[in-house]
Every structure is written in structure tokens, then in C-alpha cells.
Motif scaffolding. Structure first.
Motif, short mmCIF file in Angstrom:
data_model
loop_
_atom_site.label_atom_id
_atom_site.label_comp_id
_atom_site.label_asym_id
_atom_site.label_seq_id
_atom_site.Cartn_x
_atom_site.Cartn_y
_atom_site.Cartn_z
N HIS A 1 0.92 -1.13 -0.05
CA HIS A 1 -0.01 0.01 -0.09
C HIS A 1 0.80 1.18 -0.04
O HIS A 1 1.83 1.35 1.08
CB HIS A 1 -1.02 0.09 1.20
N ALA A 2 0.74 2.04 -0.97
CA ALA A 2 1.65 3.24 -0.89
C ALA A 2 1.14 4.29 -0.05
O ALA A 2 0.02 4.41 0.21
CB ALA A 2 1.60 3.80 -2.58
N LEU A 3 2.19 4.92 0.73
CA LEU A 3 1.80 5.70 1.85
C LEU A 3 2.49 7.08 1.31
O LEU A 3 3.82 7.39 1.01
CB LEU A 3 2.33 5.44 3.07
N ALA A 4 1.73 8.06 1.04
CA ALA A 4 2.38 9.53 0.58
C ALA A 4 3.15 10.09 1.83
O ALA A 4 2.86 9.99 3.15
CB ALA A 4 1.07 10.38 0.40
N GLY A 5 4.28 10.73 1.39
CA GLY A 5 5.05 11.21 2.62
C GLY A 5 4.44 12.14 3.37
O GLY A 5 4.65 12.29 4.65
N THR A 6 3.78 12.92 2.77
CA THR A 6 2.58 13.97 3.59
C THR A 6 1.97 13.39 4.71
O THR A 6 1.72 13.76 5.83
CB THR A 6 1.98 15.06 2.87
N ALA A 7 1.36 12.36 4.40
CA ALA A 7 0.37 11.56 5.24
C ALA A 7 1.27 10.88 6.32
O ALA A 7 0.91 11.06 7.51
CB ALA A 7 -0.27 10.38 4.65
N PHE A 8 2.29 10.53 5.99
CA PHE A 8 3.36 9.81 7.15
C PHE A 8 3.80 10.94 8.20
O PHE A 8 3.85 10.70 9.31
CB PHE A 8 4.49 9.27 6.33
N MET A 9 4.21 12.24 7.54
CA MET A 9 4.35 13.33 8.44
C MET A 9 3.27 13.47 9.27
O MET A 9 3.47 13.79 10.56
CB MET A 9 4.97 14.52 7.67
N ARG A 10 1.98 13.48 8.97
CA ARG A 10 0.93 13.89 9.85
C ARG A 10 0.91 12.74 10.77
O ARG A 10 0.47 13.00 11.87
CB ARG A 10 -0.38 13.74 8.99
N MET A 11 1.13 11.48 10.30
CA MET A 11 1.08 10.32 11.35
C MET A 11 2.06 10.58 12.44
O MET A 11 1.77 10.00 13.62
CB MET A 11 1.23 8.84 10.46
N LEU A 12 3.22 10.92 11.99
CA LEU A 12 4.25 11.08 12.97
C LEU A 12 4.03 12.42 14.00
O LEU A 12 4.40 12.33 15.24
CB LEU A 12 5.63 11.49 12.43
N ARG A 13 3.36 13.19 13.44
CA ARG A 13 2.82 14.40 14.34
C ARG A 13 1.48 13.96 15.20
O ARG A 13 1.20 14.51 16.02
CB ARG A 13 2.59 15.73 13.76
N ARG A 14 1.14 12.85 15.02
CA ARG A 14 -0.28 12.18 15.81
C ARG A 14 -1.30 13.21 15.59
O ARG A 14 -2.11 13.38 16.33
CB ARG A 14 0.00 11.90 17.26
N GLU A 15 -1.48 13.56 14.41
CA GLU A 15 -2.52 14.44 14.03
C GLU A 15 -3.61 13.60 14.08
O GLU A 15 -3.98 12.35 13.31
CB GLU A 15 -2.45 15.06 12.86
N ASP A 16 -4.88 14.22 14.56
CA ASP A 16 -6.09 13.18 14.75
C ASP A 16 -6.44 12.91 13.16
O ASP A 16 -7.33 11.86 13.00
CB ASP A 16 -7.33 14.02 15.24
N VAL A 17 -6.30 13.79 12.30
CA VAL A 17 -6.73 13.45 10.83
C VAL A 17 -5.87 12.52 10.04
O VAL A 17 -5.81 12.38 9.22
CB VAL A 17 -6.74 15.09 10.01
N ALA A 18 -4.84 11.95 11.02
CA ALA A 18 -3.92 10.98 10.19
C ALA A 18 -4.36 9.42 10.79
O ALA A 18 -3.17 8.91 10.97
CB ALA A 18 -2.53 11.44 10.56
N ARG A 19 -5.54 9.10 10.92
CA ARG A 19 -5.86 7.97 11.24
C ARG A 19 -5.76 6.72 10.12
O ARG A 19 -6.26 7.10 9.22
CB ARG A 19 -7.15 7.88 12.20
N VAL A 20 -5.44 5.74 10.41
CA VAL A 20 -5.45 4.58 9.28
C VAL A 20 -6.24 3.51 9.84
O VAL A 20 -5.69 2.52 10.59
CB VAL A 20 -3.91 4.20 9.07
N PRO A 21 -7.54 3.46 9.72
CA PRO A 21 -8.32 2.58 10.21
C PRO A 21 -7.95 1.08 9.79
O PRO A 21 -8.27 0.21 10.33
CB PRO A 21 -9.94 2.78 9.92
N GLN A 22 -7.86 0.97 8.55
CA GLN A 22 -7.53 -0.28 7.83
C GLN A 22 -6.27 -1.03 8.63
O GLN A 22 -6.33 -2.26 8.47
CB GLN A 22 -7.23 -0.46 6.31
N PHE A 23 -5.42 -0.43 9.36
CA PHE A 23 -4.39 -1.10 10.03
C PHE A 23 -4.68 -0.92 11.80
O PHE A 23 -3.57 -0.97 12.38
CB PHE A 23 -3.02 -0.50 9.78
N ALA A 24 -5.81 -0.29 12.15
CA ALA A 24 -6.09 -0.25 13.49
C ALA A 24 -5.76 -1.40 14.26
O ALA A 24 -6.21 -2.47 13.91
CB ALA A 24 -7.52 0.22 13.79
#
Length: 148
Positions: free
Chosen positions: A17-40
Motif C-alpha cells: 500500500h503506497a503511503l504519501a510522505g505528507t500523510a506519514f508526516m501527519r502520522m508522525l505528528r499524531r494528528e487526529d486527521v491521520a488515522r489509518v483504520p485499515q491497520f488499527a
């Protein structure tokens, strides 16, 4: 010539599954808008690849690392655990063995190595070739869905 990075998450059945670099940066900042339900609630393998780009076309992989990411039940990345694992990986590379004080033998502090090992993985040759093909855009793969 230039360099470009590619990120992939691998599901339990080895689907990339391709992960956009900007999305990963949001995930690293634990932004609430960066949840990945398929891997919860899962431990998920990540492939991070740097490719050489010539005239706008990816030509070859020049560097790659493989990590394990932990997602909580809400699909948020466990950044603290990732940071601990990444620091342990760095420590393991630079920490020399030192003589034990009381035995005269060699003492190896393996604690950080165990932490580092828990945060990394290695693909077999077949999977590495699939990752390479995706990184070079020879095959397509679904994108990681980030929930806002």
C-alpha cells in the motif's frame, strides 16, 4: 538526476500500500486527521525506499530500510514506540562492545538490540523485487487511506 523517496505499508497478506510522505508526516505528528483504520490495532511492516530519478523517471533503488509500525485501536501510529525502536537501531550501529568490569571478558548490552530488532524486518528476495517494482512505478498498488 535526483532522488525521491517512496513509502509502503504491507498488509498481513504482503499486499503493498503506497503511503504519501505528507500523510506519514501527519502520522508522525499524531494528528487526529491521520488515522489509518485499515491497520488499527495491528503491527504493520513499512518499506522506505529512496530511488534515483533520471529525466523524471525512477531508474533504480539506491537505499531501503524496513521498519515495523504499531497502530493503536483508533488507527493512530504509536510514535513513541517507533522513536524508541529507531533510536535503538542507531545505538546498535554505533555502540561498541566494552570490557566487562569484573570478568575481563567482553560485555555486550543487548537490550537496545532487542528493541531495534523488534522494530525492523527483512523481506525475502521475491518480496524485495515486488517492493522495487512498486518503487520504480512498474506496478501500481493501492494507496493507504488516511481518515480525516
Amino acid at each position: 538526476m535526483g532522488l525521491s523517496s517512496r513509502l509502503f505499508l504491507l498488509s498481513a497478506d504482503d499486499e503493498l500500500h503506497a503511503l504519501a510522505g505528507t500523510a506519514f508526516m501527519r502520522m508522525l505528528r499524531r494528528e487526529d486527521v491521520a488515522r489509518v483504520p485499515q491497520f488499527a490495532g495491528q503491527r504493520v511492516r513499512q518499506a522506505s525506499v529512496v530511488v534515483e530519478v533520471v529525466d523524471g523517471t525512477p531508474s533504480r533503488m539506491v537505499h531501503w530500510t524496513f521498519s515495523v509500525l504499531d497502530f493503536d485501536t483508533d488507527g493512530l501510529l504509536d510514535v513513541e514506540r517507533l522513536n524508541t525502536q529507531q533510536l535503538a537501531r542507531m545505538d546498535a550501529q554505533f555502540e561498541p562492545s566494552r570490557p566487562a568490569a569484573d570478568t575481563g571478558g567482553t560485555f555486550v548490552d543487548a537490550a537496545s538490540r532487542f528493541v531495534a530488532r523488534g522494530g525492523s524486518w527483512a523481506p525475502d528476495e521475491r518480496l524485495l523485487r515486488r517492493i522495487e517494482a512498486a518503487a520504480l512505478r512498474q506496478v501500481s498498488c493501492p494507496k493507504v487511506r488516511i481518515v480525516r
